[in-house]
Scaffold this motif. Structure first.
Motif, mmCIF file in Angstrom:
data_model
loop_
_atom_site.group_PDB
_atom_site.id
_atom_site.type_symbol
_atom_site.label_atom_id
_atom_site.label_comp_id
_atom_site.label_asym_id
_atom_site.label_seq_id
_atom_site.Cartn_x
_atom_site.Cartn_y
_atom_site.Cartn_z
ATOM 1 N N ARG A 121 0.151 -1.497 4.853
ATOM 2 C CA ARG A 121 1.201 -1.460 3.822
ATOM 3 C C ARG A 121 0.923 -2.481 2.720
ATOM 4 O O ARG A 121 1.307 -2.268 1.561
ATOM 5 C CB ARG A 121 2.556 -1.733 4.460
ATOM 6 C CG ARG A 121 3.078 -0.573 5.297
ATOM 7 C CD ARG A 121 4.301 -0.967 6.099
ATOM 8 N NE ARG A 121 4.864 0.180 6.816
ATOM 9 C CZ ARG A 121 5.762 0.092 7.790
ATOM 10 N NH1 ARG A 121 6.194 -1.119 8.184
ATOM 11 N NH2 ARG A 121 6.228 1.177 8.382
ATOM 12 N N PRO A 125 -2.556 1.681 -1.416
ATOM 13 C CA PRO A 125 -1.663 2.093 -2.511
ATOM 14 C C PRO A 125 -0.349 2.644 -1.962
ATOM 15 O O PRO A 125 -0.328 3.260 -0.893
ATOM 16 C CB PRO A 125 -2.472 3.189 -3.223
ATOM 17 C CG PRO A 125 -3.889 2.924 -2.858
ATOM 18 C CD PRO A 125 -3.861 2.371 -1.470
ATOM 19 N N PRO A 126 0.758 2.443 -2.660
ATOM 20 C CA PRO A 126 2.074 2.877 -2.169
ATOM 21 C C PRO A 126 2.153 4.362 -1.859
ATOM 22 O O PRO A 126 2.870 4.770 -0.944
ATOM 23 C CB PRO A 126 3.017 2.505 -3.322
ATOM 24 C CG PRO A 126 2.317 1.426 -4.067
ATOM 25 C CD PRO A 126 0.851 1.732 -3.943
ATOM 26 N N GLU A 127 1.421 5.173 -2.618
ATOM 27 C CA GLU A 127 1.533 6.622 -2.430
ATOM 28 C C GLU A 127 0.782 7.136 -1.199
ATOM 29 O O GLU A 127 0.970 8.280 -0.776
ATOM 30 C CB GLU A 127 1.027 7.364 -3.672
ATOM 31 C CG GLU A 127 -0.475 7.225 -3.953
ATOM 32 C CD GLU A 127 -0.819 5.992 -4.767
ATOM 33 O OE1 GLU A 127 -1.961 5.907 -5.244
ATOM 34 O OE2 GLU A 127 0.063 5.127 -4.931
ATOM 35 N N GLU A 128 -0.069 6.308 -0.609
ATOM 36 C CA GLU A 128 -0.838 6.728 0.563
ATOM 37 C C GLU A 128 -0.014 6.578 1.845
ATOM 38 O O GLU A 128 0.721 5.602 2.017
ATOM 39 C CB GLU A 128 -2.116 5.884 0.693
ATOM 40 C CG GLU A 128 -3.117 6.078 -0.433
ATOM 41 C CD GLU A 128 -3.854 7.397 -0.340
ATOM 42 O OE1 GLU A 128 -3.801 8.046 0.727
ATOM 43 O OE2 GLU A 128 -4.482 7.771 -1.344
ATOM 44 N N LYS A 129 -0.150 7.552 2.749
ATOM 45 C CA LYS A 129 0.502 7.432 4.054
ATOM 46 C C LYS A 129 -0.178 6.329 4.849
ATOM 47 O O LYS A 129 -1.397 6.164 4.789
ATOM 48 C CB LYS A 129 0.429 8.757 4.802
ATOM 49 C CG LYS A 129 1.251 9.874 4.176
ATOM 50 C CD LYS A 129 1.154 11.152 4.990
ATOM 51 C CE LYS A 129 1.989 12.253 4.358
ATOM 52 N NZ LYS A 129 1.900 13.516 5.148
ATOM 53 N N LYS A 130 0.605 5.617 5.622
ATOM 54 C CA LYS A 130 0.087 4.422 6.303
ATOM 55 C C LYS A 130 -0.085 4.607 7.803
ATOM 56 O O LYS A 130 -0.333 3.627 8.507
ATOM 57 C CB LYS A 130 1.026 3.223 6.054
ATOM 58 C CG LYS A 130 1.414 2.984 4.600
ATOM 59 C CD LYS A 130 0.219 2.792 3.704
ATOM 60 C CE LYS A 130 0.586 2.338 2.303
ATOM 61 N NZ LYS A 130 1.452 3.250 1.555
ATOM 62 N N ASN A 134 -4.331 8.287 8.684
ATOM 63 C CA ASN A 134 -4.528 8.227 7.238
ATOM 64 C C ASN A 134 -5.129 6.904 6.791
ATOM 65 O O ASN A 134 -5.963 6.865 5.879
ATOM 66 C CB ASN A 134 -3.196 8.468 6.522
ATOM 67 C CG ASN A 134 -2.780 9.930 6.531
ATOM 68 O OD1 ASN A 134 -2.146 10.390 7.479
ATOM 69 N ND2 ASN A 134 -3.129 10.652 5.494
#
Length: 235
Positions: A121, A125-130, A134
């Motif tokens: 996290r 990047p914020p848009e990527e699933k964590k 992924n």
């Protein structure tokens, strides 16, 4: 920054350590960044798996039928882990299940930990699933498989090493140990009277349980009994 730890992962029957059970433990012993040993075992949860759990993990009831219960393997795992910190993807989840098992066995399990989910996290990047799959794909880590305990523990280890190599020199404080806090009390076994009452209810209402009543704690059998009475009524 931490270089020696036990990376671990569990497969469980659900998400609640108070109600659900461990069905697989996987762990890797890492010394100075190198895997030195592994630990892997199925654990009998003494209940039938929900179809969604079998679909997610690929684990079937027949694979667990002859596996030892958690009371038989928790000591082995604790000896394997020694006094090292633990690492995992959302590590408090795995820690909470193991802490309850350890307490029920009369063992202590206080640890500091490293959470690769928190690191993901921070550095993704914020848009990527964590989630672990992924995050590994984002950092170019090839996974042996997904949602199996030993493979996921290895993936969490590799993910940590990759993020540490990329960002450790710039933000070393992100890779330090954090205390893992989860309170657990020893569960009391169900009494014979509780078991007999539950069996009478099941027989009277013609209900088939997916759990083995002999392995239920006092609180678990009480919850099940109350639920049956609220849904079907008393005898």
């Amino acid at each position: 920054m931490v270089s020696s730890y036990v990376a671990l992962d569990l497969e469980t029957t659900g998400l609640d350590p108070k109600k659900d059970k461990i069905m697989e433990i996987g762990a890797v012993l890492v010394i100075d960044g190198v895997i030195k040993d592994t630990y892997e075992t199925f654990v009998n949860p003494y209940r039938k798996l929900e179809e969604r759990i079998s679909m997610l993990t690929g684990i079937r009831d027949d694979q667990l039928y002859n596996a030892p219960g958690i009371e038989a393997v928790i000591g082995e795992f604790l000896d394997f882990a020694g006094n090292l910190p633990v690492l995992g993807h959302h590590v408090i989840f795995d820690f909470s299940f193991l802490k309850r098992a350890a307490v029920n066995a009369g063992r202590g399990f206080e640890r500091q930990g490293i959470d690769t989910l928190k690191l993901a996290r921070r550095f993704m990047p914020p848009e990527e699933k964590k989630n672990l799959k992924n995050a590994c794909e984002f950092f170019g880590i090839r996974q042996e498989s997904s949602h199996r305990a030993l493979a996921d523990s290895k993936s969490a280890h590799l993910l940590y090493q990759e993020m540490k190599n990329r960002y450790g020199s710039k933000e070393p404080e992100a890779f330090g140990l954090q205390p893992l806090i989860y309170k657990a009390k020893k569960e009391q076994p169900a009494s014979n009277r509780q078991k007999e009452h539950l069996q009478d209810l099941l027989k009277y209402h013609k209900i088939v349980l997916s759990v083995q009543t002999d392995h239920l704690s006092r609180n678990e059998i009480s919850r099940i009994t109350d639920k049956i009475i609220s849904q079907y009524g008393r005898i």
